[in-house]
Design a protein around this motif. Sequence first.
Motif, PDB file in Angstrom:
ATOM      1  N   ASP A   1      -7.400  -3.663  15.307  1.00 16.71           N
ATOM      2  CA  ASP A   1      -7.714  -2.439  14.571  1.00 16.71           C
ATOM      3  C   ASP A   1      -8.476  -2.845  13.306  1.00 16.71           C
ATOM      4  N   PRO A   2      -9.792  -2.545  13.218  1.00 16.20           N
ATOM      5  CA  PRO A   2     -10.617  -2.965  12.078  1.00 16.20           C
ATOM      6  C   PRO A   2     -10.102  -2.428  10.740  1.00 16.20           C
ATOM      7  N   GLU A   3      -9.375  -1.318  10.796  1.00 17.24           N
ATOM      8  CA  GLU A   3      -8.828  -0.701   9.562  1.00 17.24           C
ATOM      9  C   GLU A   3      -7.800  -1.603   8.870  1.00 17.24           C
ATOM     10  N   THR A   4      -7.206  -2.508   9.633  1.00 17.36           N
ATOM     11  CA  THR A   4      -6.051  -3.262   9.126  1.00 17.36           C
ATOM     12  C   THR A   4      -6.434  -4.582   8.472  1.00 17.36           C
ATOM     13  N   LYS A   5      -7.705  -4.759   8.222  1.00 19.74           N
ATOM     14  CA  LYS A   5      -8.194  -6.026   7.646  1.00 19.74           C
ATOM     15  C   LYS A   5      -7.366  -6.412   6.409  1.00 19.74           C
ATOM     16  N   SER A   6      -7.040  -7.666   6.352  1.00 18.84           N
ATOM     17  CA  SER A   6      -6.226  -8.165   5.237  1.00 18.84           C
ATOM     18  C   SER A   6      -6.921  -7.901   3.913  1.00 18.84           C
ATOM     19  N   GLY A   7      -6.188  -7.438   2.934  1.00 16.43           N
ATOM     20  CA  GLY A   7      -6.753  -7.163   1.617  1.00 16.43           C
ATOM     21  C   GLY A   7      -7.269  -5.743   1.486  1.00 16.43           C
ATOM     22  N   SER A   8      -7.278  -4.981   2.593  1.00 15.25           N
ATOM     23  CA  SER A   8      -7.805  -3.614   2.540  1.00 15.25           C
ATOM     24  C   SER A   8      -6.765  -2.635   2.006  1.00 15.25           C
ATOM     25  N   GLY A   9      -5.546  -3.074   1.855  1.00 11.98           N
ATOM     26  CA  GLY A   9      -4.480  -2.195   1.361  1.00 11.98           C
ATOM     27  C   GLY A   9      -3.900  -1.303   2.448  1.00 11.98           C
ATOM     28  N   PHE A  10      -4.257  -1.577   3.690  1.00  9.96           N
ATOM     29  CA  PHE A  10      -3.764  -0.775   4.814  1.00  9.96           C
ATOM     30  C   PHE A  10      -2.236  -0.835   4.902  1.00  9.96           C
ATOM     31  N   ASN A  11      -1.593   0.356   4.904  1.00 10.52           N
ATOM     32  CA  ASN A  11      -0.129   0.324   5.024  1.00 10.52           C
ATOM     33  C   ASN A  11       0.422   1.485   5.827  1.00 10.52           C
ATOM     34  N   ALA A  12      -0.422   2.039   6.699  1.00 15.77           N
ATOM     35  CA  ALA A  12       0.000   3.203   7.484  1.00 15.77           C
ATOM     36  C   ALA A  12       1.028   2.834   8.558  1.00 15.77           C
ATOM     37  N   ARG A  13       0.994   1.582   9.039  1.00 10.52           N
ATOM     38  CA  ARG A  13       1.981   1.153  10.044  1.00 10.52           C
ATOM     39  C   ARG A  13       2.503  -0.210   9.640  1.00 10.52           C
ATOM     40  N   LYS A  14       3.697  -0.485  10.119  1.00  9.19           N
ATOM     41  CA  LYS A  14       4.272  -1.815   9.873  1.00  9.19           C
ATOM     42  C   LYS A  14       4.143  -2.653  11.127  1.00  9.19           C
ATOM     43  N   PRO A  15       3.548  -3.850  11.037  1.00 12.20           N
ATOM     44  CA  PRO A  15       3.448  -4.685  12.242  1.00 12.20           C
ATOM     45  C   PRO A  15       4.787  -5.336  12.577  1.00 12.20           C
ATOM     46  N   ASN A  16       4.882  -5.834  13.791  1.00  5.84           N
ATOM     47  CA  ASN A  16       6.119  -6.497  14.256  1.00  5.84           C
ATOM     48  C   ASN A  16       6.059  -7.998  13.906  1.00  5.84           C
ATOM     49  N   GLY A  17       5.917  -8.260  12.600  1.00  9.73           N
ATOM     50  CA  GLY A  17       5.857  -9.662  12.177  1.00  9.73           C
ATOM     51  C   GLY A  17       4.436 -10.132  11.919  1.00  9.73           C
TER      52      GLY A  17
END
Length: 545
Positions: A436-452
């Motif tokens: 998911d391109p939205e989840t790039k590190s440093g983008s502040g994405f926090n809509a979902r929590k990953p499983n680790g």
Amino acid sequence: MEEISNFIKTIMINDLETKRVNEIVTRFPPEPNAYLHIGHARALVTNFELAKHFGGYTNLRFDDTNPAKEDSEFVEAIIKDIEWLGYQPASIFFGSDYFEKTYQYTIKLIKKGLAYVDDLSQDEIREYRGTLNEPGKNSPYRDRSIEENLELFENMKKGMYQEGEKVLRAKIDMSHPNLNMRDPVLYRILYIDHHRQGKKWCIYPMYDLAHPLQDAIEGITHSLCSLEYENHRILYDWVIENCETEHIPQQIEFGRLNITNTIMSKRYLRELVEKKKVEGYDDPRMPTLVGLRRRGYTPEAIKNFILATGLSRINSTVESDMLEHFLREDLKLKAKRLMAVLDPLKIVITNYPEGEVEYLDAVNNVESPEVGSRKLAFSRNIYIDRNDFVLEKPNKHYKRLALGVEVRLFNAYFIKAYDVKYDSKGNIKEVLCTYDPETKSGSGFNARKPNGTIQFVEATTAKKAKFNLFEPLIIDNEADKRSFLERINPNSWNIKEGLVENAQEKFEELEKFQFIREGYFTVDKNSTDNNLIFNRIVPLKSSVK
Ligand code: ATP
Ligand code: MG
């Protein structure tokens, strides 16, 4: 280095206050018959740190008065080890340099009627010595005249007798409660080439005579030694007093250091090397300083470990875990944290454009900005560790990748697995994912929590590498009475073939890294640009419960 407080320091403070001594002079006296190990480090660090603390100095003195076992190879190695630990001896001396002076002091003892030449054999001397409960008997040669003793000793020196035919003994007291005082042997005849003196001497002083005299000649104020010499102190003082040395050194004993899971005796280490159970003295599983260095231990970790274990009058056993702790403490803020995959499993991110590699910004150590930053490659084809994937998430504690499950790739994106491909043997060959391109590190994405969060490397840029993973060399088990050679752990050296991210052009020998989630590693001496080899120094968390 932080304050060290121990009973020896207290003695030194007192000796300076009462003006028994004007400065603190210590020595580290290894026998050049083996490589130094972590136990020696206790004596080494203690001598150097104490002298430094009081503005004094420390000599390195090779205790080479026993010609049978010594070798220049060990001399060089010991000098290097001390330098590596960051210490600078004020002078380097050899006990054998004092043979002439020791001989002169001995003549003085004979002239005072305090030493005599004895013709008893080694066995007879032992027999005559008596036991703890029974006094000894005088040798029939004990009452030789001073003139006769001077002549016979001179003849011993000239090589007129066979080995064992005559010895020189101190004349003290054959009923002394301390057996070491029952006319101890001071000199013996040996026809062996000495590593420095060659054939110059055929009479060699015993430790109990040589050591106090060496200390006196060098102006050592505090002669620190391990506990087994406690019963010899009375003889040490006897030698100093009766040789009437100008300088008066003081012997102080401290407890030896033992470490769990670690056998430190020289005999054992030599046997491991000679029987080819290890690669050599610098095998990364060895407790020698050269072994620990190759394994990746730092001088700071070793010194802090020694200082933290403290110094006591009794022998002590410390958990091996504690040494690991100080390594982690030392490297935590210093080491680059990179990604390596020890058991690669291919991941294809099918919604990522083919043939494209992007470079993400990555800091090298989130806790320590001065370690810098780098560019981290990412593309459609990456590798993760085989241990980080299962087909079906087994329970809620499982925080890695599975079919239908989304994880974060360190410093990159979230990926979700949806299918697998198998090889002809039925093993999983690759895992198909989407990102998911939205989840790039440093983008502040926090809509979902990953499983680790898991580590990865990019397929086209990663470098192949071997990873050496170690376990204790000897299986330590109180109940196991087999000899140590039979208790060698067959899994003590495991080799993994994997990949490391292409974070730098070169990986220099002994450079240290944290490989995220895998532990601290260093570059092995056999590593080359085309054949990278990393040694795991320690895992990230203690394995000892
Ligand atoms: P050996 O008895 O075979 O001579 P050693 O271990 O005493 O072995 P040395 O070369 O004489 O070896 O040691 C140099 C110094 O290091 C000595 O002062 C010794 O007491 C000290 N030392 C050696 N092993 C330990 C240990 N495990 N803990 C503390 N000090 C040690
Ligand atoms: Mg010794």
